[in-house]
Design a protein around this motif. Sequence first.
Motif, PDB file in Angstrom:
ATOM      1  N   SER A  42     -37.678  47.109 -41.843  1.00  5.69           N
ATOM      2  CA  SER A  42     -36.895  46.407 -42.856  1.00  5.69           C
ATOM      3  C   SER A  42     -36.526  45.026 -42.293  1.00  5.69           C
ATOM      4  CB  SER A  42     -35.619  47.184 -43.208  1.00  5.69           C
ATOM      5  OG  SER A  42     -34.743  47.221 -42.094  1.00  5.69           O
ATOM      6  N   VAL A  43     -36.158  44.124 -43.189  1.00  8.87           N
ATOM      7  CA  VAL A  43     -35.778  42.790 -42.728  1.00  8.87           C
ATOM      8  C   VAL A  43     -34.552  42.871 -41.824  1.00  8.87           C
ATOM      9  CG1 VAL A  43     -35.031  40.493 -43.446  1.00  8.87           C
ATOM     10  CG2 VAL A  43     -36.764  41.701 -44.764  1.00  8.87           C
ATOM     11  N   SER A  44     -33.581  43.701 -42.201  1.00  6.02           N
ATOM     12  CA  SER A  44     -32.365  43.839 -41.397  1.00  6.02           C
ATOM     13  C   SER A  44     -32.676  44.360 -40.003  1.00  6.02           C
ATOM     14  CB  SER A  44     -31.375  44.773 -42.088  1.00  6.02           C
ATOM     15  OG  SER A  44     -31.017  44.276 -43.348  1.00  6.02           O
ATOM     16  N   ARG A  45     -33.563  45.349 -39.941  1.00  8.00           N
ATOM     17  CA  ARG A  45     -33.931  45.918 -38.630  1.00  8.00           C
ATOM     18  C   ARG A  45     -34.645  44.897 -37.768  1.00  8.00           C
ATOM     19  NH1 ARG A  45     -38.551  50.557 -37.641  1.00  8.00           N
ATOM     20  NH2 ARG A  45     -38.539  50.442 -35.341  1.00  8.00           N
ATOM     21  N   LEU A  46     -35.547  44.135 -38.396  1.00  5.04           N
ATOM     22  CA  LEU A  46     -36.278  43.114 -37.649  1.00  5.04           C
ATOM     23  C   LEU A  46     -35.327  42.073 -37.067  1.00  5.04           C
ATOM     24  CD1 LEU A  46     -38.874  41.651 -36.780  1.00  5.04           C
ATOM     25  CD2 LEU A  46     -38.898  40.538 -39.030  1.00  5.04           C
ATOM     26  N   ASN A  47     -34.409  41.547 -37.918  1.00  3.61           N
ATOM     27  CA  ASN A  47     -33.466  40.534 -37.432  1.00  3.61           C
ATOM     28  C   ASN A  47     -32.568  41.088 -36.334  1.00  3.61           C
ATOM     29  OD1 ASN A  47     -34.537  38.729 -39.213  1.00  3.61           O
ATOM     30  ND2 ASN A  47     -32.864  38.837 -40.683  1.00  3.61           N
ATOM     31  N   SER A  48     -32.149  42.360 -36.472  1.00  2.00           N
ATOM     32  CA  SER A  48     -31.282  42.960 -35.473  1.00  2.00           C
ATOM     33  C   SER A  48     -31.992  43.096 -34.137  1.00  2.00           C
ATOM     34  CB  SER A  48     -30.792  44.323 -35.955  1.00  2.00           C
ATOM     35  OG  SER A  48     -29.982  44.944 -34.978  1.00  2.00           O
ATOM     36  N   GLU A  49     -33.252  43.543 -34.160  1.00  2.00           N
ATOM     37  CA  GLU A  49     -33.974  43.715 -32.904  1.00  2.00           C
ATOM     38  C   GLU A  49     -34.345  42.381 -32.276  1.00  2.00           C
ATOM     39  OE1 GLU A  49     -36.018  48.037 -33.951  1.00  2.00           O
ATOM     40  OE2 GLU A  49     -37.192  46.456 -33.001  1.00  2.00           O
ATOM     41  N   VAL A  50     -34.636  41.381 -33.102  1.00  2.00           N
ATOM     42  CA  VAL A  50     -34.901  40.048 -32.562  1.00  2.00           C
ATOM     43  C   VAL A  50     -33.649  39.501 -31.870  1.00  2.00           C
ATOM     44  CG1 VAL A  50     -35.375  37.647 -33.180  1.00  2.00           C
ATOM     45  CG2 VAL A  50     -36.768  39.476 -34.143  1.00  2.00           C
ATOM     46  N   GLU A  96     -28.110  37.298 -38.366  1.00  2.00           N
ATOM     47  CA  GLU A  96     -28.976  38.256 -39.040  1.00  2.00           C
ATOM     48  C   GLU A  96     -29.080  38.084 -40.550  1.00  2.00           C
ATOM     49  OE1 GLU A  96     -27.952  41.709 -35.760  1.00  2.00           O
ATOM     50  OE2 GLU A  96     -28.158  42.260 -37.859  1.00  2.00           O
ATOM     51  N   PRO A  97     -27.975  37.776 -41.284  1.00  2.00           N
ATOM     52  CA  PRO A  97     -28.107  37.681 -42.754  1.00  2.00           C
ATOM     53  C   PRO A  97     -29.156  36.677 -43.213  1.00  2.00           C
ATOM     54  CG  PRO A  97     -25.789  37.830 -42.150  1.00  2.00           C
ATOM     55  CD  PRO A  97     -26.545  37.689 -40.862  1.00  2.00           C
ATOM     56  N   ARG A  98     -29.369  35.599 -42.430  1.00  2.00           N
ATOM     57  CA  ARG A  98     -30.387  34.616 -42.826  1.00  2.00           C
ATOM     58  C   ARG A  98     -31.563  34.574 -41.857  1.00  2.00           C
ATOM     59  NH1 ARG A  98     -25.993  30.971 -43.829  1.00  2.00           N
ATOM     60  NH2 ARG A  98     -26.588  29.775 -41.981  1.00  2.00           N
ATOM     61  N   GLY A  99     -31.499  35.358 -40.799  1.00  2.00           N
ATOM     62  CA  GLY A  99     -32.590  35.356 -39.833  1.00  2.00           C
ATOM     63  C   GLY A  99     -32.715  34.034 -39.111  1.00  2.00           C
ATOM     64  N   GLU A 100     -31.582  33.364 -38.875  1.00  2.00           N
ATOM     65  CA  GLU A 100     -31.614  32.039 -38.249  1.00  2.00           C
ATOM     66  C   GLU A 100     -31.263  32.147 -36.777  1.00  2.00           C
ATOM     67  OE1 GLU A 100     -30.411  29.163 -42.034  1.00  2.00           O
ATOM     68  OE2 GLU A 100     -29.020  29.495 -40.364  1.00  2.00           O
ATOM     69  N   TYR A 101     -32.055  31.487 -35.971  1.00  2.00           N
ATOM     70  CA  TYR A 101     -31.787  31.385 -34.535  1.00  2.00           C
ATOM     71  C   TYR A 101     -30.638  30.401 -34.335  1.00  2.00           C
ATOM     72  CZ  TYR A 101     -32.769  28.399 -30.421  1.00  2.00           C
ATOM     73  OH  TYR A 101     -32.678  27.597 -29.326  1.00  2.00           O
ATOM     74  N   GLN A 102     -29.676  30.742 -33.468  1.00  2.00           N
ATOM     75  CA  GLN A 102     -28.515  29.894 -33.255  1.00  2.00           C
ATOM     76  C   GLN A 102     -27.980  30.088 -31.844  1.00  2.00           C
ATOM     77  OE1 GLN A 102     -25.338  31.006 -35.907  1.00  2.00           O
ATOM     78  NE2 GLN A 102     -25.069  33.017 -34.998  1.00  2.00           N
ATOM     79  N   LEU A 103     -27.055  29.194 -31.470  1.00  2.00           N
ATOM     80  CA  LEU A 103     -26.384  29.283 -30.178  1.00  2.00           C
ATOM     81  C   LEU A 103     -24.919  29.617 -30.404  1.00  2.00           C
ATOM     82  CD1 LEU A 103     -27.830  26.157 -28.318  1.00  2.00           C
ATOM     83  CD2 LEU A 103     -28.596  28.521 -28.153  1.00  2.00           C
ATOM     84  N   LEU A 104     -24.396  30.527 -29.573  1.00  2.00           N
ATOM     85  CA  LEU A 104     -22.975  30.863 -29.614  1.00  2.00           C
ATOM     86  C   LEU A 104     -22.313  30.181 -28.426  1.00  2.00           C
ATOM     87  CD1 LEU A 104     -23.161  34.667 -30.533  1.00  2.00           C
ATOM     88  CD2 LEU A 104     -22.961  32.678 -32.037  1.00  2.00           C
TER      89      LEU A 104
END
Length: 447
Positions: free
Chosen positions: A8-16, A87-95
């Motif tokens: 699923s998209v959610s699973r993919l974003n979470s694992e990434v 995860e909601p938008r699948g965007e790479y970011q820095l914290l």
Amino acid sequence: MQNPDIYSVSRLNSEVRLTLELQFQTLWLQGEVSNFVAAASGHWYFSLKDSAAQVKCAMFKMANRNSTFRPQNGQQVLIRARISVYEPRGEYQLLAEFIEPAGAGLLKQQFEQLKAKLQGEGLFDPERKKALPAQVRRVGVITSPTGAAVRDIVTVLKRRAPGIEVIIYPSQVQGDTAAAQLRNMLSSAIRRNEVDVLIIGRGGGSLEDLWCFNDEALCRAVAACPIPIVSAVGHEIDFALTDFVADVRAPTPSAAAELVSPDQSHLLDRILQLKSRLQQAQRTILQHAAPKLLNLSQRLLALHPKRRLQQQQQRLDELQLRLSASAKRKLQSAQQQQLYLDKSLRQLSPVKTLLAHTQHLTELERRLTNAQHLRLKHSKQQLAQLSLQLNTVSPLATLARGYSITFDDKQQVVTSSQQLKAGDKVVVKLADGGFDAEVTRLRQADQ
């Protein structure tokens, strides 16, 4: 493929996200701040860019609440951050965990990077450091000949060991050319080989002032120096890379002079030396253990429930910003519609017609007033003429010519003598007053 593992998209974003957070440790970045937004929740969102690329960043309230620096668009900053995925938008970011203006922060970063590099090469290892000689006849001092450091060293040596000869190797200790001069003086001292121990250093100052003692070439030259060397840069709280590669680090130039000069208590010197080596060994152990501790903490942080909460908080901030923008657009649209209706209402307003009727009414009122004045004037003229005519036939006018009017006792006008008899009382009216009379004798009209 039989029974493929369908994501699923959610699973993919979470694992990434988990992969990135576990793969990459904390890193430092420098760039220009743009699109900075401080959300009502206290979280900061911005982009960090250079001339060719940009990356989105988030700094949550727990990280920025103790920061004394608030970034603004267009500022160059230095941040310490972890890589993650929204995860909601699948965007790479820095914290971001730490932020400060570029400049002093960049120097600190360069200091830490070079320190790690030299430490990794073993230049800080206690095993390679030489012990200070027990008997010192000559001390070489590489510093400014006019600074306070050389005066402090000479004063301490004269007090503790007047027989020690001091040789000054003059050099600048601040500025762009200072590092090169320090290297030249160190090479000269090694070539001349006339001293038992060397002291290199200067008085206190800012990180920029002390930066020449963080020069990589100078640090390598100090580490390779065959003469025992003491680094005494700044005050006790100041550290330079020469402090780590030198055989001994002294907190101040005065302390360096005490270290190289004999004291009455050799045992105290030995204790201080062992203490310095123990502290250095402890720092080395801690420095080796720090990366492992950081890696374990990063893994723990990546799996912490707080990460999911931060994702939800960021999503809430995003929706709040979108709602605010939508409300602002609707308000602007309503304001524009109101302006349009107001303009139309002004065009259809009866004010103009009412004004025209008012002006016409004013004109009619003026004309009516003029007509009344003319009519009144004409009536006055007629009245005067009629009054004149009336005055002509008026009995008062007759009385004024010498005639009179007689009234009997019943106030009846007497026009004939036959209306009276002797003894009757009458009233005679003249033009001016009158009088009472009594009839004594009557006369006929022909008499």
